[in-house]
Enzyme design. Structure first.
Site, short mmCIF file in Angstrom:
data_model
loop_
_atom_site.label_atom_id
_atom_site.label_comp_id
_atom_site.label_asym_id
_atom_site.label_seq_id
_atom_site.Cartn_x
_atom_site.Cartn_y
_atom_site.Cartn_z
N ARG A 255 113.00 -24.24 7.60
CA ARG A 255 113.70 -23.62 6.47
C ARG A 255 114.93 -22.87 7.01
NH1 ARG A 255 110.97 -22.28 1.80
NH2 ARG A 255 113.06 -21.74 1.11
N GLN B 210 113.18 -26.32 0.03
CA GLN B 210 111.92 -26.66 0.69
C GLN B 210 111.93 -28.12 1.15
OE1 GLN B 210 109.14 -24.55 1.25
NE2 GLN B 210 108.74 -26.24 2.63
N ASP C 279 100.32 -28.50 -2.51
CA ASP C 279 100.82 -27.15 -2.76
C ASP C 279 99.75 -26.43 -3.59
OD1 ASP C 279 102.48 -24.93 -3.05
OD2 ASP C 279 103.77 -25.84 -4.57
N ARG D 293 116.05 -17.01 -6.86
CA ARG D 293 114.68 -17.49 -7.15
C ARG D 293 114.32 -16.93 -8.53
NH1 ARG D 293 109.36 -17.65 -3.38
NH2 ARG D 293 110.56 -19.44 -2.67
N CYS E 168 104.20 -26.37 1.76
CA CYS E 168 105.35 -25.45 1.77
C CYS E 168 104.95 -24.03 2.12
CB CYS E 168 106.06 -25.49 0.42
SG CYS E 168 105.05 -24.92 -0.96
N HIS F 46 112.41 -26.93 -6.11
CA HIS F 46 112.51 -26.12 -4.88
C HIS F 46 113.26 -26.96 -3.84
CE1 HIS F 46 111.81 -23.03 -2.12
NE2 HIS F 46 110.50 -23.08 -1.97
N1 NVA Z 1 104.79 -24.16 -6.28
C1 NVA Z 1 104.79 -22.85 -5.66
C2 NVA Z 1 105.67 -22.85 -4.46
C3 NVA Z 1 105.72 -21.55 -3.71
C4 NVA Z 1 106.66 -21.60 -2.52
C5 NVA Z 1 105.23 -21.81 -6.67
O1 NVA Z 1 106.18 -22.08 -7.42
O2 NVA Z 1 104.63 -20.73 -6.72
N1 CP Z 2 107.68 -22.02 0.78
C1 CP Z 2 108.26 -20.92 0.28
O1 CP Z 2 109.26 -21.01 -0.46
O2 CP Z 2 107.69 -19.75 0.65
P1 CP Z 2 107.99 -18.31 0.05
O3 CP Z 2 107.43 -18.28 -1.35
O4 CP Z 2 107.26 -17.36 0.97
O5 CP Z 2 109.47 -18.07 0.04
#
Ligand code: NVA
Ligand code: CP
Length: 307
Positions: free
Chosen positions: A289, A135, A221, A105, A261, A132
């Site tokens: 997930r 997801q 989101d 990540r 998500c 992502h």
């Molecule tokens: N769009 C959000 C998703 C978190 C799971 C982010 O990137 O923070």
């Molecule tokens: N939806 C998701 O990826 O959640 P986290 O940021 O908690 O991993």
């Protein structure tokens, strides 16, 4: 470096492979629910590298790997040499000599791609600024579990054209569904950044009510994704009219599902009575997930299995 398969964006797998993964997910999930041990990844190690926070992604990969008989190791930028400027290429060389699969990540997609180019083992995108894929893997599986095939259906995306939105757009081209996108002015989809080269599968709407009309799935989101916190105040103002509320859900198809998500901000991108209401499948979505990623881990490490 190596010819192994990576999962860096949704387009990295084709429809046949997704069909296989969903069959496999059902099989793995059923066994898990019956408490039947299934350890195909015994003695295998997943390394997880986090440059941003996580609850679901970390937990589902770590628990998933353990449930498949393997081990998972957590590294964060804060307490590894990655946070002190070790080149990502060097880190990839070392980490991939000590593990069987890696999940990352991070910020720019390019960082993930540089890691993958120098890795001897499969690399999975656990979220980047652009995408992502894990997801949407879980989201589409969840849709199919509840409503059957997603082909030809309409997904309404309300809010920011972020990593999750981009991945829905890629998925639409693989599965053949339509995405109706509504973002505030200035936050529109950038097709090239989204990695979408076929605009037949999405349409943009200025008014979010037009985007949700008749939709089979409504999803949104956070207004401010990780890494964009400096824009938070401005975004709070700009996105006020893009909250998914009960009026929007009434305009969608009667059997419409709501997905998010997570983590969610009730009263911002979604009203509490929607995320906690009868259309919402957010907890099933989060649980999936785990099951979908177990199928993905098995596929990337061992290839297709016969059941
Ligand atoms: N769009 C959000 C998703 C978190 C799971 C982010 O990137 O923070
Ligand atoms: N939806 C998701 O990826 O959640 P986290 O940021 O908690 O991993």
């Amino acid at each position: 470096m190596s010819p192994c398969r990576h999962y860096l964006q949704f387009l990295d797998l084709d429809l046949g492979e997704y069909t296989y993964l969903f069959d496999r997910t059902r099989w793995i999930k059923d066994r898990f629910k019956r408490y039947e041990r299934y350890w195909p990844l015994q003695d295998r190690t997943l390394v997880m590298i986090f440059e941003k926070n996580s609850t679901r992604t970390r937990l589902s990969f770590e628990a998933g790997m353990q449930q498949l008989g393997g081990a998972a190791i957590f590294l964060s930028t804060r307490d590894s040499q990655l946070g002190r400027g070790e080149p990502v290429e060097d880190a990839a060389q070392v980490i991939s000599r000590m593990s069987d699969i890696v999940m990352i990540r991070t910020f720019e997609q390019e960082i993930l791609e540089r890691f993958a180019r120098n890795s001897r083992v499969p690399v999975i995108n656990g979220l980047t600024n652009e995408y992502h894929p894990c997801q949407i893997l879980a989201d589409i599986f969840t849709y199919i579990e509840h409503r059957g095939s997603i082909k030809g259906r309409t997904v309404a995306w309300i809010g920011d054209s972020n990593n999750v939105c981009n991945t829905w757009l890629q998925a639409a081209t693989v599965f053949g569904f339509n995405v109706h996108v509504s973002t505030p002015p200035g936050y529109e989809v950038e097709a090239e950044r989204a990695g979408v080269y076929d605009d037949r599968f999405y349409e943009s709407f200025a008014d979010p009510m037009d985007a949700v009309r008749g939709a089979d799935l409504v999803t949104t989101d956070v207004w401010t994704s990780m890494g964009f916190e400096a824009e938070n105040e401005e975004r709070l103002r700009d996105f006020q009219d893009w909250q998914v509320d009960a009026d929007m859900m009434r305009a969608a198809a009667p059997e419409a599902l709501f997905m998010h998500c997570l983590p969610a901000h009730r009263g911002e991108e979604v009203a509490a009575d929607v995320i906690d209401g009868p259309h919402s499948v957010v907890w099933e979505e989060a649980e999936n997930r785990l099951h979908t990623q177990k199928a993905l881990l098995e596929f990337l490490v061992l290839g297709k299995q016969n059941t």
